[in-house]
Design a protein around this motif. Structure first.
Motif: not given
Lengths: 117, 109
Positions: A29-37, A88-93, A106-117
C-alpha cells in the motif's frame, strides 16, 4: 522492519538479484525505493516500486541498467542486474515511503555488492 | 540533472546551534515542498530527520528543524550533541525523480 539480503561478490558480466523484506500487514500500500551509496560517496536514487501492482519509476541514470520487481505474497521486493559492471559496486539500500510519498522513512541495513574480477 | 549542493563540512561545539544549507533550483527545491533530510553515522543506514521541509517524524528530537527560502533549504541543529557528529544529506523531489545533495559532514568539536 526492513531486512535486506546479505553481501554479494560477483564478477563483471554476471547477473545478480538482491532482496528487501518489509514486515507489516500494509505491505503493498506504499512505495519502496532503492538507493545506492558507492564507496565513500553520497546517496543516489535508483527509483521506486509499488508492490501492490508492481508499478515502477526509474531514475533516468539507472533506467535499463537495473530491474525492480516484487513478490507481494512474501512482502519482498527485488533489485536485479543482468550484466554487472565494476561501477555497480556499492551499498544498496531499500527504504519505505510509508509516512509520506517523498520521504524515505524506514531503511534496510543495506546490501554490499562488490563487482570485481 | 545535478545533485543538490551542500557544504562539505560544518563544525560546532556542544550546545551550540549550526545550520546546514542545501542549494537547488527552481525545478526542485524552489518548486516543491518535498525536501527531506537524513542523518547517517559511519557504517549505518541513513535515518530520516525532517520531511516536507519542516516536519519531524515521531521520535526525532525537536532540536532538529527545517526551513526553506527560494531555492535553498536549511537544517538547523540546536543544542549540538556528540551523537550529532555524522553526515547529513538533503533530498528533494523534482519532475518524477529524486535528487540528493552531496552530503555535509558535521563535526562536534
Amino acid at each position: 522492519q526492513v531486512v535486506q539480503s546479505g553481501a554479494e561478490l560477483r564478477k563483471p558480466g554476471e547477473s545478480l538479484k538482491i532482496s528487501c523484506n518489509v514486515s507489516g500487514s500494509r505491505f503493498g500500500t506504499y512505495w519502496i525505493a532503492w538507493v545506492r551509496q558507492m564507496p565513500g560517496k553520497g546517496l543516489e536514487w535508483l527509483g521506486i516500486i509499488y508492490p501492490g501492482d508492481s508499478d515502477t519509476r526509474y531514475s533516468p541514470s539507472f533506467q535499463g541498467q537495473v530491474t525492480f520487481s516484487a513478490a507481494k505474497s512474501i512482502n519482498t521486493i527485488y533489485l536485479q542486474w543482468t550484466s554487472l559492471k565494476a561501477s555497480d559496486t556499492g551499498i544498496y539500500y531499500c527504504a519505505t515511503l510509508f509516512l509520506d510519498p517523498e520521504a524515505f522513512d524506514n531503511w534496510g541495513q543495506g546490501t554490499l555488492v562488490t563487482v570485481s574480477s | 540533472q545535478s545533485a543538490l549542493t551542500q557544504p562539505a563540512s560544518v563544525s560546532g561545539s556542544p550546545g551550540q546551534s549550526i545550520t546546514l544549507s542545501c542549494s537547488g533550483t527552481s525545478s526542485d527545491i524552489g518548486r516543491h515542498n518535498y525536501v527531506s533530510w537524513y542523518r547517517q553515522h559511519p557504517g549505518q543506514a541513513p535515518q530520516l530527520m525532517i520531511y516536507d521541509v519542516t516536519k519531524r517524524p515521531s521520535g526525532i528530537s525537536n532540536r532538529f528543524s527545517g526551513s526553506k527560502s527560494g531555492n535553498t533549504a536549511s537544517l538547523t541543529i540546536s543544542g549540538l550533541q556528540a551523537e550529532d557528529d555524522a553526515f547529513y544529506y538533503c533530498c528533494s523531489y523534482t519532475s518524477r525523480r529524486v535528487l540528493f545533495g552531496g552530503g555535509t559532514k558535521v563535526t562536534v568539536l
